[in-house]
Design a protein around this motif. Structure first.
Motif, PDB file in Angstrom:
ATOM      1  N   VAL A   1      33.920  35.138  47.261  1.00 55.98           N
ATOM      2  CA  VAL A   1      34.850  35.109  46.127  1.00 55.98           C
ATOM      3  C   VAL A   1      34.386  36.130  45.093  1.00 55.98           C
ATOM      4  N   ILE A   2      35.310  36.998  44.684  1.00 56.51           N
ATOM      5  CA  ILE A   2      34.957  38.110  43.794  1.00 56.51           C
ATOM      6  C   ILE A   2      35.859  38.088  42.564  1.00 56.51           C
ATOM      7  N   VAL A   3      35.225  38.133  41.375  1.00 58.11           N
ATOM      8  CA  VAL A   3      35.954  38.198  40.101  1.00 58.11           C
ATOM      9  C   VAL A   3      35.452  39.416  39.345  1.00 58.11           C
ATOM     10  N   ASP A   4      36.378  40.240  38.873  1.00 55.56           N
ATOM     11  CA  ASP A   4      36.031  41.444  38.118  1.00 55.56           C
ATOM     12  C   ASP A   4      35.608  41.037  36.700  1.00 55.56           C
ATOM     13  N   PRO A   5      34.426  41.464  36.233  1.00 56.17           N
ATOM     14  CA  PRO A   5      33.996  41.138  34.864  1.00 56.17           C
ATOM     15  C   PRO A   5      35.002  41.588  33.808  1.00 56.17           C
TER      16      PRO A   5
END
Length: 454
Positions: free
Chosen positions: A222-226
């Motif tokens: 799971v990847i979330v952009d800062p």
């Protein structure tokens, strides 16, 4: 001696069963008693729990245990495979019952007005959910050729769709998925799933537990952009006043600052991206265009005029469910609900439609969690009982329970019963036993009817 109060409930999902439970717990249940018949268009009961909850959510499906205890009560009969509007109508129900409660829920996809939304490769989330949940009325196959997929929406259904697309077939095999779904998922080529929300983390509609479950799979990164972690005054107010929203935001913050891992399937959660067009070529989806948004101070967003193009081969819209219009009942086309006051159906004239009530999503729209329908049911039943005590219910012409059986027999309608559900339940568990699975869901309607002894 007065006869029991006769009530028909249309729909055997949580909303309908909670209404039955409220009736059984009322003072009327003791004297003169209540007699409840539940009509369900599917051969099996439980509605959304059986056909709307992802198969890898056994905790939520555990609600069936509580619903089971209600349907086990001798005052309740189940008539499955009976479709309101086709097999039985409002006038028919009024002939047999003092009151009718509609709890038909919402099963269709809400429309999304977007250029390209009708391209091949653009799907409604509800249709996909019905497929992987083994609904008998949908196709047995599902096209899963796209390696990169977009999911529009930031609610729990969007998470379910994204998670099922990102997991491997073998991860889902221990669940109750039928063979056709397992074979379909084995052929799934998706390696990147992109979930898009037009607002920020504080406005996401995920439940905290459902969000955290995304990270439990050994195959999903799971990847979330800062850059997507941003709050304004309205967002901060939301977090302070809503514990769940705050927990969701904290989870997303933690994911945004961690180093990316090496799990094979990538699931991106994008915020501040408003879909503006599904891009196509030769009639097929080849991409998605979004406009970057920014917070306006109130928790809402405005467009920035900056656009991004995403290379995806399929788009799933998870922007809400829509109820089907019910014959002979008034309808609010904007909300997709039956107009009501406290569960009493309200006609265009403003008068109540005598002895006719609604509860659950058909009443208030597809919002809230499953348990929220219990309060709905209690209010609706309270007002039905008030009308009963005040002599405002009509008097049915044929209140004898046997009249319903005779009606269905005369029209040669094959129906399933509560005893039939026990037979179907046993048959599905028997299918799962050789593989060490709790059950394997039977899909074909005719097979369900046969297993139920219809």
């Amino acid at each position: 001696m007065p006869r029991p109060l006769r009530v028909a409930i249309v729909g055997s999902g949580p909303a309908g069963i909670y209404a039955a439970d409220a009736l059984l717990k009322s003072e009327v249940a003791a004297e003169p008693g209540v007699s409840i018949d539940i009509f369900e268009r599917m051969p099996a009961p439980f509605g959304l729990i059986r056909y709307g909850v992802a198969p890898d959510h056994p905790r939520i499906k555990g609600i069936i245990t509580a619903l089971h205890q209600v349907l086990d009560k001798p005052q309740i009969r189940l008539f499955g495979n009976v479709d309101y509007g086709t097999d039985i109508g409002l006038d028919d129900l009024r002939a047999f019952y003092d009151g009718v409660i509609f709890a038909t829920g919402a099963t269709a996809d809400r429309a999304l007005s977007l250029p390209g939304i009708d391209l091949d490769g653009s799907y409604g989330a509800a249709d996909f959910v019905s497929w992987y949940d083994g609904h008998p009325d949908v196709p047995r196959t599902w096209p899963l050729e796209a390696e990169k997929v977009a999911v529009l929406g930031v609610g729990n259904v969007a998470l379910d769709v994204a998670r099922v697309l990102a997991k491997t077939a073998d991860e889902l095999l221990p669940t109750e998925i039928p063979a056709n779904v397992y074979e379909g998922l084995k052929a799934n080529r998706a390696k990147e799933i992109h979930v898009f929300g037009r607002r920020g983390p504080a406005q996401a509609k995920f439940s905290p537990m459902e969000l955290r479950e995304l990270d439990h799979s050994p195959n999903i990164e799971v990847i979330v952009d800062p850059e997507d972690i941003d709050y304004d005054e309205g967002s901060i107010t939301t977090r302070r006043g809503n514990k769940q929203a705050d927990m969701v935001a904290k989870t997303l913050e933690n994911w945004a600052i961690r180093d990316a891992g090496d799990r094979p399937h990538k699931l991106f959660l994008h915020f501040f991206e408003s879909p503006v067009e599904v891009l196509g070529e030769d009639g097929k989806v080849v991409g998605l265009r979004t406009e970057r948004t920014e917070l306006d101070g109130t928790g809402n967003v405005k467009g920035t005029g900056t656009f991004n193009t995403w290379d995806v081969g399929a788009v799933y819209r998870a922007v809400g469910y829509l109820s089907d219009k019910l014959p002979k009942l008034p309808w609010d086309i904007d909300s997709g609900t039956v107009p009501d006051e406290g569960g009493r159906v309200v006609q265009e004239s403003g008068e109540h439609l005598q002895s006719t009530y609604v509860t659950g999503w058909i009443r208030r729209g597809p919002i809230g969690l499953i348990g929220h329908t219990k309060g709905d049911a209690n209010e609706t039943v309270k007002n039905l009982l008030e009308d009963y005590a005040g002599g405002r219910l009509h008097t049915p012409a044929a209140p004898d329970p046997e009249a319903v059986d005779a009606f269905l027999a005369e029209r040669d309608i094959r129906f399933t019963t509560w005893d039939g559900w026990y037979k179907l339940d046993a048959a599905e568990k028997a299918l799962g036993e050789p593989e060490g699975r709790e059950r394997v869901k039977i899909v074909e309607r005719e097979d369900m009817l046969r297993a139920s002894g219809a």
